[in-house]
Write a protein that holds these residues in place. Structure first.
Motif, short mmCIF file in Angstrom:
data_model
loop_
_atom_site.label_atom_id
_atom_site.label_comp_id
_atom_site.label_asym_id
_atom_site.label_seq_id
_atom_site.Cartn_x
_atom_site.Cartn_y
_atom_site.Cartn_z
N LEU A 153 0.02 3.52 13.64
CA LEU A 153 1.11 4.38 14.10
C LEU A 153 0.93 5.82 13.63
N ALA A 154 0.49 6.00 12.39
CA ALA A 154 0.32 7.35 11.84
C ALA A 154 -0.79 8.12 12.54
N VAL A 181 -0.01 -6.84 3.01
CA VAL A 181 -0.73 -5.57 2.82
C VAL A 181 -1.73 -5.37 3.94
N SER A 182 -2.45 -6.40 4.30
CA SER A 182 -3.45 -6.31 5.36
C SER A 182 -2.80 -5.91 6.69
N MET A 183 -1.81 -6.66 7.11
CA MET A 183 -1.22 -6.44 8.42
C MET A 183 -0.36 -5.19 8.48
N LEU A 184 0.50 -5.00 7.50
CA LEU A 184 1.42 -3.87 7.55
C LEU A 184 0.71 -2.54 7.33
N SER A 185 -0.30 -2.52 6.49
CA SER A 185 -1.03 -1.26 6.29
C SER A 185 -1.78 -0.87 7.55
N PHE A 186 -2.37 -1.86 8.24
CA PHE A 186 -3.04 -1.51 9.50
C PHE A 186 -2.05 -0.95 10.50
N LEU A 187 -0.91 -1.62 10.65
CA LEU A 187 0.08 -1.14 11.63
C LEU A 187 0.59 0.26 11.27
N ALA A 188 0.79 0.53 9.99
CA ALA A 188 1.24 1.86 9.57
C ALA A 188 0.16 2.91 9.87
#
Length: 119
Positions: A86-87, A76-83
């Motif tokens: 990008l957004a 959740v930490s890593m993937l939410s930041f990357l999303a």
């Protein structure tokens, strides 16, 4: 042994942002936010949450019982930041942070596989 190393790599990914919890000047260096900004306290709190993620990674390195939950928290930490990165058009000021998270994704994938699919 490889699994422990992967968890330590994930802990290291979160080390600099977590240090900002005890060294708030790190916030300005990492995010370019002045200490007088109204956003600064929010980022300081965010640093404390990164400290929790770092501790979860270290804990998972030594205790297999917490690894599934640790995978979820770190993902959740890593993937939410990357999303979010990008957004928001990949802001140049956050590029290094995004690259560090990207470098950590293979370790995350490995520990996730071990936690959920390995016997």
């Amino acid at each position: 042994m490889a699994e422990r190393i992967a968890w330590i790599i994930l802990a290291l990914v979160h080390l600099m942002p977590a240090l900002a919890a005890i060294v708030p000047s790190t916030i300005s260096r990492l995010y370019g936010v002045d200490a007088g900004s109204p956003v600064f306290p929010l980022l300081h709190h965010r640093a404390a949450l990164f400290a929790v993620i770092l501790l979860v990674c270290v804990w998972a390195a030594v205790d297999p019982a917490v690894r599934q939950l640790a995978v979820v928290a770190v993902a959740v930490s890593m993937l939410s930041f990357l999303a979010i990165y990008l957004a928001n058009g990949q802001p140049a000021s956050l590029r290094i942070i995004a690259l560090v998270d990207l470098v950590g994704l293979p370790a995350l994938a490995f520990v996730a596989w071990r936690a959920f699919f390995s016997a």
